[in-house]
Design a protein around this motif. Structure first.
Motif, PDB file in Angstrom:
ATOM      1  N   PRO A 125       0.816  -1.225   0.000  1.00 17.16           N
ATOM      2  CA  PRO A 125       0.000   0.000   0.000  1.00 17.16           C
ATOM      3  C   PRO A 125       0.847   1.271   0.000  1.00 17.16           C
ATOM      4  CG  PRO A 125      -0.090  -1.085   2.143  1.00 17.16           C
ATOM      5  CD  PRO A 125       0.565  -2.037   1.215  1.00 17.16           C
ATOM      6  N   ILE A 126       1.969   1.259   0.707  1.00 21.04           N
ATOM      7  CA  ILE A 126       2.807   2.456   0.730  1.00 21.04           C
ATOM      8  C   ILE A 126       3.426   2.711  -0.630  1.00 21.04           C
ATOM      9  CG2 ILE A 126       4.908   3.443   1.718  1.00 21.04           C
ATOM     10  CD1 ILE A 126       4.217   2.115   4.333  1.00 21.04           C
ATOM     11  N   SER A 127       3.875   1.645  -1.302  1.00 21.72           N
ATOM     12  CA  SER A 127       4.482   1.835  -2.622  1.00 21.72           C
ATOM     13  C   SER A 127       3.447   2.279  -3.651  1.00 21.72           C
ATOM     14  CB  SER A 127       5.152   0.531  -3.078  1.00 21.72           C
ATOM     15  OG  SER A 127       4.187  -0.497  -3.279  1.00 21.72           O
TER      16      SER A 127
ATOM     17  N   CYS B 251       8.375  13.699  -2.528  1.00 25.45           N
ATOM     18  CA  CYS B 251       9.123  12.441  -2.555  1.00 25.45           C
ATOM     19  C   CYS B 251      10.172  12.394  -1.450  1.00 25.45           C
ATOM     20  CB  CYS B 251       9.781  12.255  -3.916  1.00 25.45           C
ATOM     21  SG  CYS B 251       8.626  11.867  -5.257  1.00 25.45           S
ATOM     22  N   ARG B 252      10.787  13.544  -1.164  1.00 24.07           N
ATOM     23  CA  ARG B 252      11.748  13.577  -0.052  1.00 24.07           C
ATOM     24  C   ARG B 252      11.051  13.291   1.277  1.00 24.07           C
ATOM     25  NH1 ARG B 252      16.762  16.756  -1.350  1.00 24.07           N
ATOM     26  NH2 ARG B 252      17.013  16.894   0.916  1.00 24.07           N
ATOM     27  N   GLY B 253       9.842  13.842   1.449  1.00 21.44           N
ATOM     28  CA  GLY B 253       9.094  13.555   2.666  1.00 21.44           C
ATOM     29  C   GLY B 253       8.708  12.093   2.783  1.00 21.44           C
ATOM     30  N   LEU B 254       8.274  11.491   1.662  1.00 23.32           N
ATOM     31  CA  LEU B 254       7.958  10.067   1.677  1.00 23.32           C
ATOM     32  C   LEU B 254       9.204   9.227   1.924  1.00 23.32           C
ATOM     33  CD1 LEU B 254       5.442   9.948  -1.319  1.00 23.32           C
ATOM     34  CD2 LEU B 254       4.902   9.748   1.118  1.00 23.32           C
ATOM     35  N   GLY B 255      10.348   9.714   1.420  1.00 25.32           N
ATOM     36  CA  GLY B 255      11.597   9.011   1.684  1.00 25.32           C
ATOM     37  C   GLY B 255      11.945   9.003   3.164  1.00 25.32           C
ATOM     38  N   ALA B 256      11.668  10.105   3.862  1.00 26.69           N
ATOM     39  CA  ALA B 256      11.885  10.132   5.310  1.00 26.69           C
ATOM     40  C   ALA B 256      11.006   9.106   6.014  1.00 26.69           C
ATOM     41  CB  ALA B 256      11.617  11.539   5.841  1.00 26.69           C
TER      42      ALA B 256
ATOM     43  N   LEU C 110      12.746  10.301  -6.013  1.00 28.65           N
ATOM     44  CA  LEU C 110      11.751  10.041  -7.059  1.00 28.65           C
ATOM     45  C   LEU C 110      12.002   8.685  -7.708  1.00 28.65           C
ATOM     46  CD1 LEU C 110       9.450  11.002  -8.957  1.00 28.65           C
ATOM     47  CD2 LEU C 110      11.228  12.030 -10.394  1.00 28.65           C
ATOM     48  N   LEU C 111      13.259   8.370  -7.979  1.00 28.45           N
ATOM     49  CA  LEU C 111      13.597   7.074  -8.577  1.00 28.45           C
ATOM     50  C   LEU C 111      13.207   5.933  -7.641  1.00 28.45           C
ATOM     51  CD1 LEU C 111      14.963   5.578 -10.927  1.00 28.45           C
ATOM     52  CD2 LEU C 111      17.142   5.830  -9.703  1.00 28.45           C
TER      53      LEU C 111
ATOM     54  N   VAL D 177      16.782   1.185  -0.023  1.00 25.89           N
ATOM     55  CA  VAL D 177      16.714   2.285   0.943  1.00 25.89           C
ATOM     56  C   VAL D 177      18.095   2.887   1.165  1.00 25.89           C
ATOM     57  CG1 VAL D 177      16.222   2.853   3.354  1.00 25.89           C
ATOM     58  CG2 VAL D 177      14.672   1.367   2.081  1.00 25.89           C
ATOM     59  N   HIS D 178      19.092   2.030   1.331  1.00 32.16           N
ATOM     60  CA  HIS D 178      20.440   2.528   1.601  1.00 32.16           C
ATOM     61  C   HIS D 178      21.022   3.252   0.396  1.00 32.16           C
ATOM     62  CE1 HIS D 178      24.801   2.395   2.339  1.00 32.16           C
ATOM     63  NE2 HIS D 178      24.474   2.410   3.613  1.00 32.16           N
TER      64      HIS D 178
END
Length: 454
Positions: A54-56, A90-95, A139-140, A232-233
């Motif tokens: 669901p998150i993806s 996207c940066r916020g979702l990355g956090a 974004l990628l 993630v890394h």
């Protein structure tokens, strides 16, 4: 120099026998393969896989929508702010993803470098977002993680559901004849043939197959999350260039602090040593000059004492100069310089230097002082009867190894206050490494690795 030698110090960094959950000294009666389905790590990783879908979907939908909308509006001015807002989101979702990986996978990923907005205002902020490589990597990630999340969800959920369903089939197979009017779980059926799992042998085989699925599921899920860890890394953490910049900034601070400490030490040695002796010498010579006419014998005795003070002051100045940079190191290299240091050690030291050429002068100086400090440690703390120093070159690295047969138990202090900790910081400032192998009771083997830079 305070270095931890002696009893009460175990393996380096407190290493010990660790269980699956990190509990020291814990012992398990079940092997890892049998307890894996019940471990907390397995359920956290399964939760990560299940939540990824669901998150993806959310991330993929948001990223593709904002990218397509922004690209389509680039013919107008609205395209730039839409793209910038999409990348910022996207940066916020990355956090959020980093926090999820930290909580469920135990993966510690540092936050990426922040935006460098040199001017105030919305235009400067949008430009910083669009020019940031971190934003595009987020974004990628949002785009690439979606197909992988679908695949890992399908595999993980299927193995987990079928495994536990088949394993527990002997408990609930009565459901079919009682409520479904069937003989059991149907494997095959057409107009003429029906095959059900309804006899004890078939039920037992079904449970065994379910057991195999259940035991294999944790390792399959672990393999799936390995790819998530890499994503993630690699895409949500700081870039290698940014990490290297941070390391260099930290190393520069260490070098500045070390240089300042060395200057303070030199100033203190001059003030308390040679300078004090020279002041006393000047006073003694003044008194001798006054007594020269009335008491030549006393004046001669005072001059003789002043001569001894001059010799002592000269020796202190030589020792101080040797501590800054010994002349023998500049003139004859590491072999002769380390042999001279070893001759002043309180225990016999065997020196073996195998170098066909000389490294860079700065690296050569650091190697000299590293061995010098380690030999001082042996003299003061190790209670050893013999020691050895080996120096050699391995490709583009200069290797140093100092060994002794003392009491062991040496380690770099966790608070960074010990001599070994300070030595490790100095080596790290030039991309060097210090490795300590010193079990209680000895022997001690300390290896230093430096870049060659010849």
């Amino acid at each position: 120099m305070a270095t931890e030698y002696g009893h009460g110090y175990g393996r380096r960094n407190g290493a010990s026998d660790w269980g699956a959950e990190g509990n020291v000294g814990r012992r398990f009666r079940l092997p890892a393969g049998l307890r894996a389905p019940f471990e907390g790590r397995t359920w956290r990783e399964l939760a990560y896989v299940l939540l990824s879908l669901p998150i993806s979907v959310l991330m993929f939908t948001y990223a593709v929508t904002m990218l397509a909308l922004g690209a389509g509006l680039l013919v107008t001015f609205l395209g730039i702010p839409v793209l910038a807002a999409g990348l910022a989101g996207c940066r916020g979702l990355g956090a959020l993803e980093r926090a999820r990986a930290r909580g469920l996978l135990g993966l510690e990923v540092a936050d990426p470098e922040p935006l460098r907005v040199r001017k105030s205002g919305p235009m400067a902020w949008m430009g910083a977002v669009l020019k940031s490589g971190t934003s595009w990597r987020h974004l990628l990630y949002a785009v690439l993680h979606f197909p992988w999340a679908v695949f890992s969800f399908a595999i993980g959920a299927s193995f987990w559901a079928y495994g536990w369903a088949l394993l527990t089939y002997p408990v609930w197979f009565w459901l079919f004849p009682m409520y479904g009017g069937q003989d059991g779980l149907q494997l095959y059926g057409d107009e003429t043939h029906q095959i059900y799992l309804d006899n004890p042998f078939e039920i037992t085989v079904t449970a065994l197959v379910g057991l195999l699925f259940t035991l294999a599921t944790p390792w399959i899920v672990r393999a799936l999350t390995l790819v998530d860890r890499l994503l993630v890394h690699g895409l949500l953490g700081p870039s290698r260039l940014a990490t290297r910049v941070v390391e260099l900034e930290s190393d520069r601070g260490v070098v500045v602090d070390t240089a300042a400490a060395d200057l303070r030490r030199i100033e203190r040695d001059l003030h308390d040593g040679a300078q004090a002796r020279l002041v006393a010498l000047a006073m003694d010579l003044g008194l001798a000059k006054e007594k020269l006419a009335e008491d030549p014998r006393a004046a001669a005795q005072m001059v003789d004492e002043a001569h001894g003070e001059v010799k002592t002051a000269l020796q202190e100045l030589r020792d101080l100069a040797r501590g800054i940079h010994p002349a023998v190191l500049t003139d004859r290299g590491l072999d002769a310089a380390l042999s001279a240091v070893a001759s002043r050690c309180t225990v016999p030291v065997q020196v073996d230097v195998d170098l066909a050429s000389r490294p860079a002068p700065a690296i050569e100086g650091i190697a000299y002082f590293t061995v010098s400090e380690l030999l001082q440690n042996i003299s003061k703390h190790a209670q050893a009867t013999s020691a050895a120093v080996d120096v050699w070159r391995s490709e583009d690295r200069l290797m140093l190894q100092v060994m002794d047969n003392g009491m062991g138990g040496a380690e770099a202090g966790a608070n960074g206050s010990s001599g070994l900790a300070g030595l490790a910081e100095r080596l790290d400032a030039v991309d060097g490494i210090l490795v300590i192998d010193s079990p209680v009771g000895g022997p001690t083997r300390i290896t230093a690795e430096l870049p060659w830079r010849g």
